[in-house]
Scaffold this motif. Structure first.
Motif, PDB file in Angstrom:
ATOM      1  N   ASP A   1       0.849  -1.166   0.100  1.00 32.99           N
ATOM      2  CA  ASP A   1       0.184   0.111  -0.002  1.00 32.99           C
ATOM      3  C   ASP A   1       0.788   1.195   0.021  1.00 32.99           C
ATOM      4  O   ASP A   1       1.594   1.655   0.964  1.00 32.99           O
ATOM      5  N   MET A   2       1.032   1.992  -1.180  1.00 32.89           N
ATOM      6  CA  MET A   2       1.630   3.270  -1.315  1.00 32.89           C
ATOM      7  C   MET A   2       0.742   4.232  -0.642  1.00 32.89           C
ATOM      8  O   MET A   2       1.313   5.479  -0.986  1.00 32.89           O
TER       9      MET A   2
ATOM     10  N   ASP B   1       8.867   8.136  -2.521  1.00 37.21           N
ATOM     11  CA  ASP B   1       8.490   6.596  -1.582  1.00 37.21           C
ATOM     12  C   ASP B   1       8.808   5.582  -2.487  1.00 37.21           C
ATOM     13  O   ASP B   1       9.245   4.588  -1.874  1.00 37.21           O
ATOM     14  N   PHE B   2       8.698   5.674  -3.905  1.00 36.99           N
ATOM     15  CA  PHE B   2       8.792   4.376  -4.841  1.00 36.99           C
ATOM     16  C   PHE B   2      10.043   3.877  -4.790  1.00 36.99           C
ATOM     17  O   PHE B   2      10.378   2.905  -4.902  1.00 36.99           O
TER      18      PHE B   2
ATOM     19  N   ARG C   1      12.445   4.811  -2.152  1.00 34.98           N
ATOM     20  CA  ARG C   1      12.725   4.247  -0.672  1.00 34.98           C
ATOM     21  C   ARG C   1      12.329   2.835  -0.657  1.00 34.98           C
ATOM     22  O   ARG C   1      12.644   1.979   0.172  1.00 34.98           O
ATOM     23  N   ARG C   2      11.112   2.558  -1.104  1.00 37.82           N
ATOM     24  CA  ARG C   2      10.597   1.321  -0.860  1.00 37.82           C
ATOM     25  C   ARG C   2      10.251   0.030  -1.868  1.00 37.82           C
ATOM     26  O   ARG C   2       9.946  -0.550  -2.092  1.00 37.82           O
ATOM     27  N   ALA C   3      11.305   0.549  -2.612  1.00 35.26           N
ATOM     28  CA  ALA C   3      11.712  -0.504  -3.866  1.00 35.26           C
ATOM     29  C   ALA C   3      11.794  -1.982  -3.676  1.00 35.26           C
ATOM     30  O   ALA C   3      11.263  -2.700  -4.194  1.00 35.26           O
ATOM     31  N   GLU C   4      12.494  -2.288  -2.484  1.00 35.30           N
ATOM     32  CA  GLU C   4      12.609  -3.734  -1.994  1.00 35.30           C
ATOM     33  C   GLU C   4      11.298  -4.380  -1.682  1.00 35.30           C
ATOM     34  O   GLU C   4      10.939  -5.558  -2.196  1.00 35.30           O
ATOM     35  N   GLU C   5      10.199  -3.522  -1.120  1.00 34.56           N
ATOM     36  CA  GLU C   5       8.935  -3.990  -0.814  1.00 34.56           C
ATOM     37  C   GLU C   5       8.270  -4.071  -2.127  1.00 34.56           C
ATOM     38  O   GLU C   5       7.528  -4.941  -2.334  1.00 34.56           O
ATOM     39  N   ILE C   6       8.470  -3.451  -2.972  1.00 35.96           N
ATOM     40  CA  ILE C   6       7.594  -3.269  -4.159  1.00 35.96           C
ATOM     41  C   ILE C   6       7.999  -4.466  -5.150  1.00 35.96           C
ATOM     42  O   ILE C   6       7.076  -5.036  -5.705  1.00 35.96           O
ATOM     43  N   LYS C   7       9.104  -4.717  -5.120  1.00 32.07           N
ATOM     44  CA  LYS C   7       9.651  -5.838  -6.155  1.00 32.07           C
ATOM     45  C   LYS C   7       8.893  -7.001  -6.275  1.00 32.07           C
ATOM     46  O   LYS C   7       8.726  -7.675  -5.067  1.00 32.07           O
ATOM     47  N   GLY C   8       8.266  -7.481  -7.236  1.00 31.69           N
ATOM     48  CA  GLY C   8       7.528  -8.493  -7.340  1.00 31.69           C
ATOM     49  C   GLY C   8       6.178  -8.725  -6.871  1.00 31.69           C
ATOM     50  O   GLY C   8       5.376  -9.578  -7.029  1.00 31.69           O
TER      51      GLY C   8
ATOM     52  N   GLU D   1       2.653   8.205 -13.461  1.00 33.13           N
ATOM     53  CA  GLU D   1       3.831   8.396 -12.789  1.00 33.13           C
ATOM     54  C   GLU D   1       4.181   7.470 -11.742  1.00 33.13           C
ATOM     55  O   GLU D   1       5.082   6.748 -11.349  1.00 33.13           O
ATOM     56  N   ARG D   2       2.910   7.254 -10.944  1.00 30.41           N
ATOM     57  CA  ARG D   2       2.853   6.218  -9.844  1.00 30.41           C
ATOM     58  C   ARG D   2       3.047   5.045 -10.382  1.00 30.41           C
ATOM     59  O   ARG D   2       3.997   4.214 -10.007  1.00 30.41           O
ATOM     60  N   LEU D   3       2.523   4.756 -11.797  1.00 31.00           N
ATOM     61  CA  LEU D   3       2.478   3.426 -12.264  1.00 31.00           C
ATOM     62  C   LEU D   3       4.195   3.283 -12.698  1.00 31.00           C
ATOM     63  O   LEU D   3       4.469   2.033 -12.552  1.00 31.00           O
ATOM     64  N   GLY D   4       4.606   4.116 -13.468  1.00 24.90           N
ATOM     65  CA  GLY D   4       6.028   4.222 -14.019  1.00 24.90           C
ATOM     66  C   GLY D   4       7.127   3.818 -12.805  1.00 24.90           C
ATOM     67  O   GLY D   4       7.744   3.154 -12.908  1.00 24.90           O
ATOM     68  N   ARG D   5       6.877   4.590 -11.776  1.00 24.64           N
ATOM     69  CA  ARG D   5       7.759   4.424 -10.632  1.00 24.64           C
ATOM     70  C   ARG D   5       7.703   3.045 -10.170  1.00 24.64           C
ATOM     71  O   ARG D   5       8.513   2.437  -9.563  1.00 24.64           O
TER      72      ARG D   5
END
Ligand SMILES: [Zn+2]
Length: 463
Positions: A108-109, A116-117, A119-126, A147-151
């Motif tokens: 949940d972003m 934030d995208f 900073r939280r890249a590890e969480e987002i991955k996959g 931009e949210r989608l692209g990030r």
């Protein structure tokens, strides 16, 4: 202040305010032809209707220019919570989502600020990224859905889950393709209440597993730009252009966005054809196809008429302009034009705020990038899309006087831009266009655009 156009102004204003033509046209576009989304029968009917109307108004050069592109057909989308409970959530695909099935956990972003995208890249991955359409607190510029989608994509997300910022509006739609092609990952949209529910589940249970299925498809299609000219008597090659797209999103009538703008352009054409005799330069009216899935109509025009753009004196964009109650004229960072527009407001005894800013999310953008002086009729205060891009953007939301006001301002400005002896600005060079985006207020978005372009180039190169 004396007004050299007083007699014509009185005819224009008097005619617009004693006619319901703009609302009559809006009613046909919305109630007869539906969304006019790319690839629908209503889109073709709208294209023919607008041409017939412009011919009725006496415009001599009415035509439709075809736009070949990769169209998108909606399939059924399904979102299932797999754990901690089992439940289906109503959802829709976002245009140019690929067909896919993804099973993974939710991140949940919230309103997600750009940083934030990273900073939280590890969480987002996959995983599946959920983000709302609300602007993050403390961020001044508007953060667009893409931009949210692209990030999310660049951080390695498996899918994108877009949540409306408004209770009771249902899911908000919006194209997610990149340069007339499918998005890299599937994207769907849900209503505010379901987003809040998913957020609560995640908070209480620490982890939520989802299955997301999309069944959309892409295929080659043809759309059209509808164009009409009032030819200039002295310098016909010099052009002042007014435009709005006419395609809406398929879940909606698209009454505010964009049809209220399209009928205001048509109304300006009607009164200028009637009262604006002997224009020294050409005034062109443009009704753009398929803006909603990537500004494809205006981009096609700018590309196929590239050699004529140096003769384009000014482009005024009117996307959704007839739905706005508190209107402003936005100039896309042309300070030298500001005294002129301010003076015209006084001369017309009709002042609206003049602002200077740039964004990339409507049909002025291909012209701006080509160096053309551009601006638009926009809301004095942007506060989100409102009903736009939802199924509730319907005819009943639009007020006749807002349509009239947009047409009246546009027609009177076009008259003045066409008649001016010396236009005070030159086109920007490509270096000057690039320099526009190095300022602090545009730098972050410009850097993001370069990154996502490079990402897609590499991803598509690999295919
Ligand atoms: Zn629009």
């Amino acid at each position: 202040m004396t007004n050299p156009f007083l007699a014509i102004d009185q005819q224009i204003v008097g005619d617009i305010y004693t006619s319901t033509e703009s609302m009559d046209n809006l009613t046909v576009l919305c109630d007869e032809f539906g969304s006019r989304f790319g690839g629908t029968e209503g889109e073709r009917q709208a294209m023919e209707f607008m041409q017939a109307k412009l011919r009725d108004y006496g415009l001599p050069h009415v035509r439709a220019e075809p736009i070949p592109y990769l169209g998108w057909r909606r399939g059924e989308a399904r979102l299932t919570i797999l754990s901690p409970i089992h439940k289906e959530i109503p959802c829709i695909s976002l245009p140019h989502s690929p067909a896919a099935t993804v099973e993974t956990t939710l991140v949940d972003m919230g309103a997600g600020a750009p940083a934030d995208f990273d900073r939280r890249a590890e969480e987002i991955k996959g995983n599946i990224v959920m983000s709302t359409s609300a602007n993050p607190q403390g961020v001044k510029r508007w953060i667009h859905r893409n931009e949210r989608l692209g990030r999310s994509i660049m951080a390695g997300a498996a899918a994108f889950l877009f949540v409306s910022q408004y209770p009771a509006y249902g899911p908000e739609t919006g194209g997610i393709g990149h340069d007339d092609g499918e998005a890299h990952i599937p994207g769907i949209s849900i209503g505010w209440e379901d987003g809040a529910y998913l957020g609560r589940l995640l908070k209480r249970h620490g982890q939520v597993r989802l299955r997301l299925e999309t069944n959309d498809s892409c295929e080659p299609m043809i759309s059209w730009n509808v164009l009409a000219d009032l030819p200039g008597q002295q310098q016909p090659e010099t052009v002042v252009m007014l435009g709005s797209h006419y395609d809406g999103h398929d879940i909606s009538q698209g009454a505010e966005d964009p049809a209220s703008g399209a009928v205001a352009v048509m109304e300006a054409a009607r009164v200028l054809a009637k009262y604006g005799a002997d224009l020294p330069v050409t005034v062109r009216f443009a009704l753009w196809g398929i803006e909603e899935i990537g500004l494809l109509g205006s981009r096609h025009y700018a590309a196929t008429h590239a050699d004529e753009l140096s003769h384009l004196r000014f482009y005024l964009n009117m996307d959704a302009a007839g739905a706005i109650t508190h209107k402003a004229i936005t100039l896309n960072e042309w300070p030298a034009l500001e005294p002129l527009f301010t003076g015209w407001g006084e001369e017309m005894a009709y002042t609206v705020p003049i602002r200077q800013s740039v964004h990339a999310h409507s049909d002025h953008f291909p012209f701006l990038m080509a160096g053309v002086p551009t601006g638009g009729i926009e809301a004095a205060e942007f506060s989100g899309r409102g009903y736009g891009h939802t199924r509730y953007d319907t005819l009943d939301k639009v007020k006749l006087n807002n349509l009239r006001e947009a047409a009246m301002i546009a027609a009177r400005l076009a008259l003045r831009i066409a008649h001016i002896g010396e236009w005070p600005v030159l086109h920007r060079s490509s270096e000057e266009v690039a320099a526009l985006f190095t300022g602090p207020e545009y730098k972050e978005e410009a850097e993001y655009r370069a990154q996502i372009d490079a990402f897609y180039q590499q991803a598509r190169g690999k295919q």
